[in-house]
Motif scaffolding. Structure first.
Motif, PDB file in Angstrom:
ATOM      1  N   GLN A   1       6.407   5.354   7.099  1.00  0.00           N
ATOM      2  CA  GLN A   1       5.862   5.071   5.771  1.00  0.00           C
ATOM      3  C   GLN A   1       6.667   3.988   5.060  1.00  0.00           C
ATOM      4  O   GLN A   1       6.099   3.136   4.373  1.00  0.00           O
ATOM      5  CB  GLN A   1       5.828   6.350   4.939  1.00  0.00           C
ATOM      6  CG  GLN A   1       4.731   7.320   5.346  1.00  0.00           C
ATOM      7  CD  GLN A   1       4.804   8.607   4.564  1.00  0.00           C
ATOM      8  OE1 GLN A   1       5.762   9.370   4.692  1.00  0.00           O
ATOM      9  NE2 GLN A   1       3.800   8.859   3.745  1.00  0.00           N
ATOM     10  N   LEU A   2       7.991   4.016   5.208  1.00  0.00           N
ATOM     11  CA  LEU A   2       8.802   2.949   4.620  1.00  0.00           C
ATOM     12  C   LEU A   2       8.372   1.595   5.169  1.00  0.00           C
ATOM     13  O   LEU A   2       8.314   0.601   4.441  1.00  0.00           O
ATOM     14  CB  LEU A   2      10.281   3.179   4.900  1.00  0.00           C
ATOM     15  CG  LEU A   2      10.963   4.375   4.228  1.00  0.00           C
ATOM     16  CD1 LEU A   2      12.450   4.358   4.542  1.00  0.00           C
ATOM     17  CD2 LEU A   2      10.749   4.373   2.722  1.00  0.00           C
ATOM     18  N   ASP A   3       8.074   1.556   6.459  1.00  0.00           N
ATOM     19  CA  ASP A   3       7.651   0.293   7.062  1.00  0.00           C
ATOM     20  C   ASP A   3       6.242  -0.102   6.647  1.00  0.00           C
ATOM     21  O   ASP A   3       5.836  -1.246   6.868  1.00  0.00           O
ATOM     22  CB  ASP A   3       7.731   0.390   8.588  1.00  0.00           C
ATOM     23  CG  ASP A   3       9.011  -0.226   9.135  1.00  0.00           C
ATOM     24  OD1 ASP A   3       9.734  -0.880   8.364  1.00  0.00           O
ATOM     25  OD2 ASP A   3       9.288  -0.065  10.339  1.00  0.00           O
ATOM     26  N   ASN A   4       5.512   0.840   6.042  1.00  0.00           N
ATOM     27  CA  ASN A   4       4.178   0.524   5.530  1.00  0.00           C
ATOM     28  C   ASN A   4       4.175   0.355   4.020  1.00  0.00           C
ATOM     29  O   ASN A   4       3.144   0.531   3.375  1.00  0.00           O
ATOM     30  CB  ASN A   4       3.188   1.616   5.927  1.00  0.00           C
ATOM     31  CG  ASN A   4       2.823   1.549   7.393  1.00  0.00           C
ATOM     32  OD1 ASN A   4       2.923   0.503   8.010  1.00  0.00           O
ATOM     33  ND2 ASN A   4       2.425   2.678   7.957  1.00  0.00           N
ATOM     34  N   PHE A   5       5.337   0.038   3.462  1.00  0.00           N
ATOM     35  CA  PHE A   5       5.416  -0.248   2.032  1.00  0.00           C
ATOM     36  C   PHE A   5       4.500  -1.420   1.700  1.00  0.00           C
ATOM     37  O   PHE A   5       4.523  -2.456   2.359  1.00  0.00           O
ATOM     38  CB  PHE A   5       6.870  -0.593   1.671  1.00  0.00           C
ATOM     39  CG  PHE A   5       7.078  -1.023   0.247  1.00  0.00           C
ATOM     40  CD1 PHE A   5       6.707  -0.205  -0.805  1.00  0.00           C
ATOM     41  CD2 PHE A   5       7.674  -2.243  -0.049  1.00  0.00           C
ATOM     42  CE1 PHE A   5       6.923  -0.591  -2.122  1.00  0.00           C
ATOM     43  CE2 PHE A   5       7.895  -2.635  -1.357  1.00  0.00           C
ATOM     44  CZ  PHE A   5       7.508  -1.811  -2.394  1.00  0.00           C
ATOM     45  N   ARG A   6       3.636  -1.201   0.729  1.00  0.00           N
ATOM     46  CA  ARG A   6       2.642  -2.188   0.305  1.00  0.00           C
ATOM     47  C   ARG A   6       1.596  -2.477   1.378  1.00  0.00           C
ATOM     48  O   ARG A   6       0.937  -3.514   1.349  1.00  0.00           O
ATOM     49  CB  ARG A   6       3.316  -3.496  -0.132  1.00  0.00           C
ATOM     50  CG  ARG A   6       4.151  -3.353  -1.403  1.00  0.00           C
ATOM     51  CD  ARG A   6       4.537  -4.694  -1.967  1.00  0.00           C
ATOM     52  NE  ARG A   6       5.113  -4.553  -3.313  1.00  0.00           N
ATOM     53  CZ  ARG A   6       5.251  -5.552  -4.160  1.00  0.00           C
ATOM     54  NH1 ARG A   6       4.872  -6.769  -3.817  1.00  0.00           N
ATOM     55  NH2 ARG A   6       5.774  -5.359  -5.350  1.00  0.00           N
ATOM     56  N   GLN A   7       1.423  -1.559   2.329  1.00  0.00           N
ATOM     57  CA  GLN A   7       0.388  -1.692   3.352  1.00  0.00           C
ATOM     58  C   GLN A   7      -0.328  -0.344   3.454  1.00  0.00           C
ATOM     59  O   GLN A   7      -0.030   0.472   4.309  1.00  0.00           O
ATOM     60  CB  GLN A   7       1.003  -2.088   4.694  1.00  0.00           C
ATOM     61  CG  GLN A   7       1.725  -3.438   4.660  1.00  0.00           C
ATOM     62  CD  GLN A   7       2.380  -3.774   5.970  1.00  0.00           C
ATOM     63  OE1 GLN A   7       1.722  -4.174   6.926  1.00  0.00           O
ATOM     64  NE2 GLN A   7       3.695  -3.610   6.035  1.00  0.00           N
ATOM     65  N   GLU A   8      -1.294  -0.153   2.554  1.00  0.00           N
ATOM     66  CA  GLU A   8      -1.899   1.166   2.388  1.00  0.00           C
ATOM     67  C   GLU A   8      -3.204   1.357   3.142  1.00  0.00           C
ATOM     68  O   GLU A   8      -3.655   2.496   3.312  1.00  0.00           O
ATOM     69  CB  GLU A   8      -2.177   1.407   0.907  1.00  0.00           C
ATOM     70  CG  GLU A   8      -0.967   1.351   0.002  1.00  0.00           C
ATOM     71  CD  GLU A   8      -1.381   1.489  -1.441  1.00  0.00           C
ATOM     72  OE1 GLU A   8      -1.738   2.622  -1.822  1.00  0.00           O
ATOM     73  OE2 GLU A   8      -1.378   0.492  -2.175  1.00  0.00           O
ATOM     74  N   SER A   9      -3.828   0.281   3.593  1.00  0.00           N
ATOM     75  CA  SER A   9      -5.190   0.406   4.100  1.00  0.00           C
ATOM     76  C   SER A   9      -5.281   1.290   5.332  1.00  0.00           C
ATOM     77  O   SER A   9      -6.335   1.852   5.618  1.00  0.00           O
ATOM     78  CB  SER A   9      -5.770  -0.980   4.412  1.00  0.00           C
ATOM     79  OG  SER A   9      -4.961  -1.657   5.356  1.00  0.00           O
ATOM     80  N   GLY A  10      -4.195   1.448   6.080  1.00  0.00           N
ATOM     81  CA  GLY A  10      -4.225   2.310   7.260  1.00  0.00           C
ATOM     82  C   GLY A  10      -4.127   3.783   6.939  1.00  0.00           C
ATOM     83  O   GLY A  10      -4.255   4.626   7.833  1.00  0.00           O
TER      84      GLY A  10
ATOM     85  N   GLY B   1       0.527   4.415   4.204  1.00  0.00           N
ATOM     86  CA  GLY B   1       1.433   3.475   3.557  1.00  0.00           C
ATOM     87  C   GLY B   1       1.922   3.975   2.223  1.00  0.00           C
ATOM     88  O   GLY B   1       1.594   5.069   1.770  1.00  0.00           O
ATOM     89  N   LEU B   2       2.724   3.144   1.584  1.00  0.00           N
ATOM     90  CA  LEU B   2       3.269   3.455   0.278  1.00  0.00           C
ATOM     91  C   LEU B   2       2.810   2.391  -0.718  1.00  0.00           C
ATOM     92  O   LEU B   2       2.939   1.197  -0.436  1.00  0.00           O
ATOM     93  CB  LEU B   2       4.801   3.482   0.324  1.00  0.00           C
ATOM     94  CG  LEU B   2       5.440   4.507   1.263  1.00  0.00           C
ATOM     95  CD1 LEU B   2       6.959   4.336   1.270  1.00  0.00           C
ATOM     96  CD2 LEU B   2       5.068   5.922   0.853  1.00  0.00           C
ATOM     97  N   PRO B   3       2.284   2.796  -1.859  1.00  0.00           N
ATOM     98  CA  PRO B   3       1.861   1.806  -2.845  1.00  0.00           C
ATOM     99  C   PRO B   3       3.050   1.048  -3.410  1.00  0.00           C
ATOM    100  O   PRO B   3       4.170   1.552  -3.444  1.00  0.00           O
ATOM    101  CB  PRO B   3       1.171   2.646  -3.919  1.00  0.00           C
ATOM    102  CG  PRO B   3       1.760   4.001  -3.774  1.00  0.00           C
ATOM    103  CD  PRO B   3       2.062   4.182  -2.315  1.00  0.00           C
ATOM    104  N   SER B   4       2.783  -0.151  -3.861  1.00  0.00           N
ATOM    105  CA  SER B   4       3.849  -1.012  -4.361  1.00  0.00           C
ATOM    106  C   SER B   4       4.576  -0.388  -5.547  1.00  0.00           C
ATOM    107  O   SER B   4       5.799  -0.469  -5.649  1.00  0.00           O
ATOM    108  CB  SER B   4       3.266  -2.370  -4.771  1.00  0.00           C
ATOM    109  OG  SER B   4       2.175  -2.188  -5.665  1.00  0.00           O
TER     110      SER B   4
END
Length: 894
Positions: free
Chosen positions: A168-177, A180-183
């Motif tokens: 999830q940390l690596d999906n920071f600001r990458q939510e479409s999958g 992720g984590l919102p900005s």
């Protein structure tokens, strides 16, 4: 005796002096001190006297600005109750992972902010370890408004306690999958963690004040015991420039909200450069908050400064700190010691002498890093003092270095807000500074690693123990759904049966409905009427004596209208929130009430009623905040439309709020024409928002101040009302002058008050032109569009669905003419899904002052204009002579 030339009389000249000789002695003493010890000593004595008077509770104007030093001196700091070494390790891991997360994400170009949390880390960590109450203990816990740009640090802490994964940390600001984590703090995107969306600057502080106020409202109305809930708002010094940030400071003071603390991170920088380049933002904020009646605590200097202040026997250092502007102080934080000795201490001989006994290392430590906001002991002292202060809210002004611990390339640099990553070498320097056990081999692939001491490590055990003692994880959002029973049908019955021969505006119909619903034994107490000082305009004064206007002080005076039936009644347990002339404040109240189901586990049913022009246009940003926070309630735009309140002129004439509202996916927008439509919509809204399967939506209803006879509800129209469209009547229903069976046909589609013009046009078309018009009530252009868009999306997935508006008009071969009191873009939202010939009329352009009839003729939406437009549409199809258009214009004087 006349005043000396140039001397203006003061308020003191108007007060009787019972002992002029004593007064003269005091003045002479002050003159003597100034002559013997200098003006600085005289100033010092006066300031200390005023401070003493304030502490003693004497009725004197408060001292608005104190010296540029810590409010709590080192000697007065309480013992730090935690393991400082352990907390330093935890904070170090969080600093590291916050920076690593943003840097790793930078390769995808998604951005992120590093410097804000770096400066504020101890402000958060001290609270998490010792103050912030979680939701697993009794009550509702504390409410935390986290500064938006500090979100990486909060994610880093959640990673440490196991609530967020490395993926999830690596999906920071990458939510479409979906993983992720919102900005920034967004409850709608990460509803188990975030409670309050805050990154739209200014809304956080405003909402925090009204949240603290709403906590007291619930307490005073005996709905929820919120005595142990404290509201903490973490803000930036630059953010305080937003008007909303300080708009409600007086309210917080006036209502003695000592359940509220602002923590302002004064790193002296905003996005582009210094917050107050040529001034001192800390002093400015202190004066502003003190003037508003807040308790102010300054935590400016770290312990390294203690030696300097002890050596400052003449006050030269304190005076110098008071005169150096912020931008220059930022420069000191980035320059070498020689520069500081010359430009700071070289200002006068006293400072040169003081600097002579200081080592270069001491000067570097003081000016480069030692700030009150970076030392947990000083932060702890400030937080403890804030909680212990009673009778007023507290603001803590904590000075920090933006980019602290990120290295010389970041710290105090003007551009650090836009700097998104550190190099590997910078990370290694940071690792060494923080003392983290991360080997060089961890960087072998050229990527900065995340760091974690292990789930069973002493750091994580300590963190979990502290959070357990404080009531569980924080921040956290927990929703335990409580379904509200449906109100009794008798509350809706009067609107469903119509008004008989009596005229009633839909605004009055809505207020009457709510008044009846507030009497419901099960849910009546949960209604929260909110109005910004226009209750009488909307006919709500009848609620004053029965429901009462909320005031934490009750009613300490005898109202001027006490002998009248509908007198102005304030009460400590009052139900109405009358906010005065502040739509922003009323919206903040509304948001707190709309989200009480999550914040406190107590669903409330707020309705916020206002001039429709001053809703979405003025506070649309807060409407988005409401959607982000998953709020539920009714927003009511009263005196709606561009032609119903035209005596007020352009600035009161709303023809566009429905268009703005349509941009918000959580807003269900209705423009009811009749009282029974309001009843059906509100009843279904209660089910959808508060029933067994609640939806995260809110309602926007527009109601009008135009009295009309309200018909009874026809049979079988409920679905159409809720879906957005139904046929109200046909040309065959006309009692007189019904058109011939083979007459040309047209469909008149109208919303809100425009349906009355359409009904009049229907009669004119039949009587004067032998045209058969059916009239449709379009209760919601927005819901028709929403349904159609969902059908389009389904088609892309291979599902064939027909939009409701298309199905409703199925079999109709005649053209459609839409009309409303809104600009044409509002009904035109659905035009692409209407298979028939389409045209529309609306009130595009600026409003104006005139009669309703004059304004409608001006915009071309009155009944006669509708007739001409209908004939023009039919003439294009060859169904009526083209000459009929000119003939109609002449007949009706258009």
């Amino acid at each position: 005796m006349s005043d000396p030339v140039g001397k203006l009389p003061s308020e003191l000249d108007q007060l009787p002096d019972r002992d002029t000789e004593e007064t003269a002695e005091w003045a002479a003493s002050l003159d003597a001190v100034a002559q013997a010890a200098g003006t600085r000593r005289a100033e010092y004595l006066l300031r200390r006297t005023l401070q003493h008077a304030e502490a003693a509770g004497l009725a004197l104007p408060k001292l608005l600005e104190t010296d540029y030093v810590n409010t709590i001196p080192t000697a007065a700091e309480p013992e730090f109750p935690g393991d400082m070494e352990m907390e330093a390790k935890i904070t170090a891991w969080n600093r590291w992972n916050a920076a690593a997360m943003v840097t790793r994400g930078s390769k995808y170009g998604v951005g992120g902010h590093i410097a804000t949390f770096a400066s504020a880390a101890w402000l958060y960590e001290t609270g998490f370890q010792h103050f912030f109450r979680g939701k697993e203990a009794d009550g509702s816990g504390d409410q935390l408004y986290i500064q938006g740009h500090a979100s990486p640090g909060i994610y880093a802490r959640a990673f440490l306690d196991g609530r967020v994964s490395e993926q999830q940390l690596d999906n920071f600001r990458q939510e479409s999958g979906g993983n992720g984590l919102p900005s920034y703090p967004h409850p709608r995107r990460l509803p188990w963690l975030w409670e309050f969306p805050t990154v739209s600057m200014g809304l956080g502080p405003l909402s925090a004040i009204y949240q603290a106020r709403f906590n007291r409202y619930l307490q005073n109305r005996s709905i929820k015991d919120t005595a142990n809930s404290h509201v903490w708002a973490f803000l930036g010094d630059g953010e305080m420039d937003e008007p909303e940030s300080t708009a409600a400071l007086a309210l917080a003071s006036r209502e003695q909200l000592d359940n509220l603390t602002f923590v302002i991170n004064c790193n002296l920088q905003r996005l582009d450069g210094p917050v107050r380049a040529n001034f001192r933002v800390v002093q400015e904020l202190e004066a502003q908050f003190r003037g508003a009646g807040w308790n102010v605590i300054k935590s400016l200097w770290g312990s390294a400064w203690d030696e300097l202040f002890q050596l400052d026997t003449t006050g030269a250092l304190v005076r110098r700190l008071r005169e150096v502007p912020d931008a220059q102080f930022q420069t000191y934080a980035t320059r070498d010691v020689a520069y500081i000795r010359q430009h700071f201490f070289g200002a006068n001989a006293e400072l040169v002498q003081l600097a002579g006994v200081l080592s270069d290392a001491k000067i570097a430590e003081c000016f480069h890093s030692s700030r009150g906001g970076h030392e947990p002991r000083k932060v702890y002292a400030a937080y403890k003092a804030a909680l212990e202060h009673k009778g007023a809210p507290t603001v803590i002004l904590a000075q920090t270095v933006k980019g602290y611990t990120l290295g010389a390339g970041f710290e105090s640099k003007n551009a650090n807000h836009q700097m998104k990553k550190l190099t590997i070498d910078e990370f290694k320097d940071m690792r060494d500074l923080l003392g983290l056990p991360i080997p060089d081999s961890a960087f072998a692939d050229g990527q900065v690693p995340y760091g974690h001491p292990g789930a069973n490590s002493p750091e994580v055990q300590y963190l979990n123990e502290r959070r357990a003692a404080l009531g569980g994880p924080a921040p956290a959002r927990k929703v335990k759904h409580v379904a509200l029973p449906a109100p009794a049908d008798r509350s809706f019955a009067p609107l469903l049966k119509g008004s008989g021969k009596q005229e009633m505006a839909t605004t009055m119909a809505f207020v009457r409905l709510v008044k009846d619903l507030m009497r419901d034994k099960e849910t009546g107490k949960r209604w929260v009427p909110i109005v910004p000082d226009e209750a009488r305009t909307f006919g709500m004064e009848s609620l004053f004596p029965s429901a009462g206007i909320y005031s934490p002080l009750g009613q300490t005076y005898e109202p001027v209208d006490r002998d009248q039936l509908m007198y102005y009644k304030e009460a400590k347990d009052g139900q109405i929130l009358n906010e005065g002339i502040t739509e922003a404040g009323a919206m903040a109240d509304f948001i707190a009430a709309c989200t009480s189901y999550a914040t406190h586990g107590e669903p409330m049913i707020p309705f916020y009623i206002f001039y429709s022009m001053f809703g979405w246009q003025r506070t649309a940003d807060q409407m988005w905040q409401l959607a982000d926070q998953l709020g539920k309630g009714f927003i009511v735009g009263a005196t709606a439309g561009r032609t119903t309140l035209t005596g007020e002129g352009l600035q009161h004439a709303d023809g566009h709020s429905h268009l703005i509202a349509s941009t918000n996916p959580a807003s269900l927008n209705y423009d009811p024409a009749f009282a029974y439509e309001i009843a059906v919509i509100v009843k279904d809204g209660l089910r959808r928002m508060y029933g067994e399967k609640p939806e995260d939506v809110f309602y926007y209803l527009t109601v009008y101040n135009e009295p009309k006879v309200q018909p009874a509800m026809p049979e079988g129209v409920e679905e159409g009302i809720l879906r957005g469209l139904y046929r109200f009547n046909t040309a065959a229903d006309l009692a007189e002058a019904a058109p011939a069976a083979d007459a040309p046909k047209i469909q008149l589609m109208a919303s809100g008050t425009a349906i009355h013009w359409a009904l009049e046009a229907q009669k004119l078309l039949a009587a004067d032109w032998n045209v058969a018009a059916d009239v449709w009530s379009a209760t919601s252009w927005g819901e028709l569009r929403r349904d159609a868009l969902e059908c389009d999306e389904a088609l892309l997935r291979g599902e064939v669905r027909t939009p409701y508006v298309t199905r409703a008009l199925e079999g109709v071969t005649s053209p459609v003419l839409a009309v409303s009191d809104w600009m044409r873009q509002v009904p035109d939202q659905i035009s692409q899904w209407v298979e028939q010939d389409w045209t529309s009329l609306g009130t595009d352009g600026f409003g104006l002052s005139d009669t309703r009839e004059g304004a409608r003729r001006h915009f071309g939406v009155d009944a006669q204009s509708i007739v001409v437009a209908a004939l023009a549409q039919l003439a294009r199809r060859g169904e009526v002579p083209a000459s009929s258009i000119k003939e109609a214009r002449e007949r009706y004087g258009l």
